[in-house]
Scaffold this motif. Structure first.
Motif, PDB file in Angstrom:
ATOM      1  N   SER A   1       0.824  -1.210   0.000  1.00 56.31           N
ATOM      2  CA  SER A   1       0.000   0.000   0.000  1.00 56.31           C
ATOM      3  C   SER A   1       0.857   1.259   0.000  1.00 56.31           C
ATOM      4  O   SER A   1       0.466   2.285  -0.567  1.00 56.31           O
ATOM      5  CB  SER A   1      -0.927   0.008   1.221  1.00 56.31           C
ATOM      6  OG  SER A   1      -0.182   0.084   2.424  1.00 56.31           O
ATOM      7  N   LYS A   2       2.045   1.188   0.616  1.00 53.06           N
ATOM      8  CA  LYS A   2       2.931   2.356   0.640  1.00 53.06           C
ATOM      9  C   LYS A   2       3.391   2.719  -0.765  1.00 53.06           C
ATOM     10  O   LYS A   2       3.479   3.893  -1.118  1.00 53.06           O
ATOM     11  CB  LYS A   2       4.136   2.074   1.536  1.00 53.06           C
ATOM     12  CG  LYS A   2       3.780   1.807   3.004  1.00 53.06           C
ATOM     13  CD  LYS A   2       5.007   1.398   3.796  1.00 53.06           C
ATOM     14  CE  LYS A   2       4.636   1.042   5.232  1.00 53.06           C
ATOM     15  NZ  LYS A   2       5.812   0.557   6.005  1.00 53.06           N
ATOM     16  N   LYS A   3       3.712   1.687  -1.562  1.00 55.36           N
ATOM     17  CA  LYS A   3       4.153   1.937  -2.932  1.00 55.36           C
ATOM     18  C   LYS A   3       3.030   2.549  -3.760  1.00 55.36           C
ATOM     19  O   LYS A   3       3.269   3.426  -4.608  1.00 55.36           O
ATOM     20  CB  LYS A   3       4.636   0.637  -3.572  1.00 55.36           C
ATOM     21  CG  LYS A   3       5.880   0.044  -2.914  1.00 55.36           C
ATOM     22  CD  LYS A   3       6.320  -1.231  -3.616  1.00 55.36           C
ATOM     23  CE  LYS A   3       7.550  -1.823  -2.954  1.00 55.36           C
ATOM     24  NZ  LYS A   3       7.990  -3.089  -3.619  1.00 55.36           N
ATOM     25  N   ILE A   4       1.802   2.080  -3.530  1.00 57.87           N
ATOM     26  CA  ILE A   4       0.659   2.642  -4.259  1.00 57.87           C
ATOM     27  C   ILE A   4       0.506   4.120  -3.916  1.00 57.87           C
ATOM     28  O   ILE A   4       0.350   4.971  -4.802  1.00 57.87           O
ATOM     29  CB  ILE A   4      -0.626   1.868  -3.929  1.00 57.87           C
ATOM     30  CG1 ILE A   4      -0.528   0.412  -4.368  1.00 57.87           C
ATOM     31  CG2 ILE A   4      -1.836   2.547  -4.581  1.00 57.87           C
ATOM     32  CD1 ILE A   4      -1.704  -0.437  -3.953  1.00 57.87           C
ATOM     33  N   GLU A   5       0.572   4.427  -2.619  1.00 60.94           N
ATOM     34  CA  GLU A   5       0.412   5.819  -2.195  1.00 60.94           C
ATOM     35  C   GLU A   5       1.519   6.691  -2.771  1.00 60.94           C
ATOM     36  O   GLU A   5       1.260   7.804  -3.246  1.00 60.94           O
ATOM     37  CB  GLU A   5       0.420   5.895  -0.672  1.00 60.94           C
ATOM     38  CG  GLU A   5       0.172   7.303  -0.141  1.00 60.94           C
ATOM     39  CD  GLU A   5       0.008   7.344   1.363  1.00 60.94           C
ATOM     40  OE1 GLU A   5      -0.028   8.461   1.910  1.00 60.94           O
ATOM     41  OE2 GLU A   5      -0.091   6.269   1.995  1.00 60.94           O
ATOM     42  N   GLU A   6       2.744   6.198  -2.740  1.00 60.46           N
ATOM     43  CA  GLU A   6       3.873   6.965  -3.275  1.00 60.46           C
ATOM     44  C   GLU A   6       3.706   7.225  -4.769  1.00 60.46           C
ATOM     45  O   GLU A   6       4.016   8.319  -5.257  1.00 60.46           O
ATOM     46  CB  GLU A   6       5.178   6.229  -3.005  1.00 60.46           C
ATOM     47  CG  GLU A   6       5.582   6.217  -1.532  1.00 60.46           C
ATOM     48  CD  GLU A   6       6.743   5.282  -1.260  1.00 60.46           C
ATOM     49  OE1 GLU A   6       7.231   4.636  -2.225  1.00 60.46           O
ATOM     50  OE2 GLU A   6       7.151   5.171  -0.099  1.00 60.46           O
ATOM     51  N   SER A   7       3.215   6.220  -5.496  1.00 61.96           N
ATOM     52  CA  SER A   7       3.034   6.405  -6.941  1.00 61.96           C
ATOM     53  C   SER A   7       1.975   7.460  -7.234  1.00 61.96           C
ATOM     54  O   SER A   7       2.098   8.227  -8.197  1.00 61.96           O
ATOM     55  CB  SER A   7       2.657   5.072  -7.602  1.00 61.96           C
ATOM     56  OG  SER A   7       1.354   4.667  -7.239  1.00 61.96           O
ATOM     57  N   PHE A   8       0.934   7.535  -6.410  1.00 54.94           N
ATOM     58  CA  PHE A   8      -0.109   8.542  -6.627  1.00 54.94           C
ATOM     59  C   PHE A   8       0.363   9.937  -6.239  1.00 54.94           C
ATOM     60  O   PHE A   8      -0.133  10.931  -6.765  1.00 54.94           O
ATOM     61  CB  PHE A   8      -1.384   8.156  -5.869  1.00 54.94           C
ATOM     62  CG  PHE A   8      -2.305   7.278  -6.654  1.00 54.94           C
ATOM     63  CD1 PHE A   8      -3.454   7.797  -7.227  1.00 54.94           C
ATOM     64  CD2 PHE A   8      -2.021   5.945  -6.865  1.00 54.94           C
ATOM     65  CE1 PHE A   8      -4.306   7.002  -7.975  1.00 54.94           C
ATOM     66  CE2 PHE A   8      -2.850   5.136  -7.612  1.00 54.94           C
ATOM     67  CZ  PHE A   8      -3.998   5.670  -8.178  1.00 54.94           C
ATOM     68  N   ASP A   9       1.325   9.997  -5.313  1.00 52.30           N
ATOM     69  CA  ASP A   9       1.850  11.296  -4.903  1.00 52.30           C
ATOM     70  C   ASP A   9       2.577  12.003  -6.049  1.00 52.30           C
ATOM     71  O   ASP A   9       2.744  13.225  -6.011  1.00 52.30           O
ATOM     72  CB  ASP A   9       2.814  11.133  -3.721  1.00 52.30           C
ATOM     73  CG  ASP A   9       2.073  10.877  -2.417  1.00 52.30           C
ATOM     74  OD1 ASP A   9       0.866  11.171  -2.357  1.00 52.30           O
ATOM     75  OD2 ASP A   9       2.710  10.376  -1.465  1.00 52.30           O
ATOM     76  N   HIS A  10       2.994  11.255  -7.053  1.00 52.11           N
ATOM     77  CA  HIS A  10       3.778  11.831  -8.142  1.00 52.11           C
ATOM     78  C   HIS A  10       2.959  12.040  -9.423  1.00 52.11           C
ATOM     79  O   HIS A  10       3.522  12.372 -10.466  1.00 52.11           O
ATOM     80  CB  HIS A  10       4.994  10.943  -8.446  1.00 52.11           C
ATOM     81  CG  HIS A  10       5.967  10.868  -7.310  1.00 52.11           C
ATOM     82  ND1 HIS A  10       5.936   9.859  -6.371  1.00 52.11           N
ATOM     83  CD2 HIS A  10       6.982  11.697  -6.950  1.00 52.11           C
ATOM     84  CE1 HIS A  10       6.911  10.059  -5.487  1.00 52.11           C
ATOM     85  NE2 HIS A  10       7.552  11.165  -5.815  1.00 52.11           N
TER      86      HIS A  10
END
Length: 390
Positions: A88-97
């Motif tokens: 889930s952290k990777k998903i959130e990070e990808s959306f942050d960009h």
């Protein structure tokens, strides 16, 4: 242009809208990924498969294979569980960009048909105005009004895959509930060596399955040493010398019994995660339980507000929510294509207990209730060579 509340299947709509150049706001109070990724079907599979292997070793002697008693490396299993949850952290990070997409971490509440305030996890508030909204907030465990339950303490699937994840399998476990979550957790922990007791209020285990299938699963679980008490209402809970005690009353006779175990898991159904949203301020209709009304196009009583997934009830599965997200993407973002409606006549699902149960369409009981003429066909694994070998 679009506000998406919830990051399970709602992320599919948010990403599709962003890719078409719309400005998108995403509101999420917890981990990205929704129930399935963070506290449901995906991490539980990391536990189901080892449990399946343990059961296979126990019955392998029937086909001429014997093993020494297997040992359980709980820490290795747990690492696999958390590796999936932490995706889930990777998903959130990808959306942050992503361009044109802003994430608001906190609890959102409507203040009007086109406005929302988000109480941010980091403190303060954010105010959002949107042309269109998608409500995809999911559902959470429904806690029954049981005397002494809060003082006794308990687990849910949310807290289990969170702050209450155990350092090792419990010696004993009571599961309140007799549905899918109960059957899966019972299989997992009984295989790991935990003494499991299921206490369900419905007269049968797995009430949404055909009678003969539910009975077969119950027999198998009992053969594995799981105590299955159906038709019992949990009416009380209290702390015991070695853990927790549950008082249950028979819905048939009125008699009561007490069950003790080291831990208690509540799996008595779910409620929609809609209360904090204050959908009434937006003019969105919901029933007394908080389930949001949506039509076959996933449109609520407000034409610019849509809802999908568990929050609208019905089939509470991620693949059903993904299907609804695809419908919404078509209808909201592709006006050049024919409008699509949802068709729930053949939603498949599976219960990852032992044995696994697959299901699609109506049960025999539902067919009878609707007065539909039908035939029953049975074809057993043992009718074919691979099945005989198994």
């Amino acid at each position: 242009d679009l506000v998406v509340i919830g990051t399970g299947a709602g992320l599919m709509v948010a990403e599709a809208a962003q890719q078409r150049g719309l400005t998108v706001a995403v509101v999420e109070k917890g981990k990205f990924g929704g129930t399935c990724l963070t506290r449901g079907c995906i991490p539980s599979k990391m536990m189901v498969y080892p449990a399946d292997l343990l059961r296979e070793t126990q019955r392998a002697h029937k086909v001429g294979i014997t093993y020494e008693k297997p040992t359980v490396d709980w820490q290795a299993i747990s690492r696999n569980v958390w590796k999936q949850i932490d995706f889930s952290k990777k998903i959130e990070e990808s959306f942050d960009h992503l361009d044109n997409l802003t994430t608001f971490k906190g609890i959102g509440a409507f203040t009007g048909p086109h406005t929302m305030v988000v109480r941010l996890n980091a403190g303060g508030e954010a105010h959002i105005r949107g042309e269109r909204f998608v409500i995809a907030t999911g559902a959470a465990t429904r806690i029954p009004p049981v005397e002494g339950l809060e003082q006794t303490g308990y687990l849910t699937s949310e807290s289990f895959f969170g702050k209450d994840y155990p350092d090792k399998p419990w010696d004993s476990l009571i599961i309140a509930g007799g549905g899918i979550i109960a059957a899966e957790f019972a299989h997992i922990f009984a295989a790991m060596g935990t003494k499991v007791t299921i206490v369900g209020r419905n007269p049968k285990l797995l009430p949404d399955e055909d009678e003969e299938i539910a009975a077969l699963v119950r027999t198998q679980l009992e053969d594995f040493g799981i105590q299955v008490l159906t038709g019992y209402e949990v009416i009380g809970a209290e702390k015991a010398e070695n853990g927790k005690r549950v008082i249950a009353r028979s819905r048939q006779t009125g008699g009561t019994l007490a069950v003790e175990a080291q831990e208690l898991l509540i799996a008595t159904g779910v409620r929609p995660a809609s209360r904090a949203l204050r959908v009434d301020r937006a003019g969105v209709q919901a029933d007394d339980g908080g389930w949001i009304h949506a039509d076959e196009y996933l449109q609520t009583s407000q034409p610019h507000i849509y809802a999908l997934g568990d929050v609208i009830g019905g089939f509470l599965f991620r693949h059903k929510a993904n299907y609804e997200a695809e419908i919404l993407i078509n209808n909201l973002l592709h006006p050049e294509k024919p409008k699509r409606s949802c068709d729930y006549r053949a939603i498949p699902w599976a219960v990852f207990t032992m044995p696994q149960v697959g299901h699609v369409g109506l049960t025999e009981e539902e067919v009878k209730q609707r007065g539909i003429p039908y035939h029953v066909g049975r074809y057993r694994y043992s009718y074919i060579a691979a099945g005989i070998a198994m």
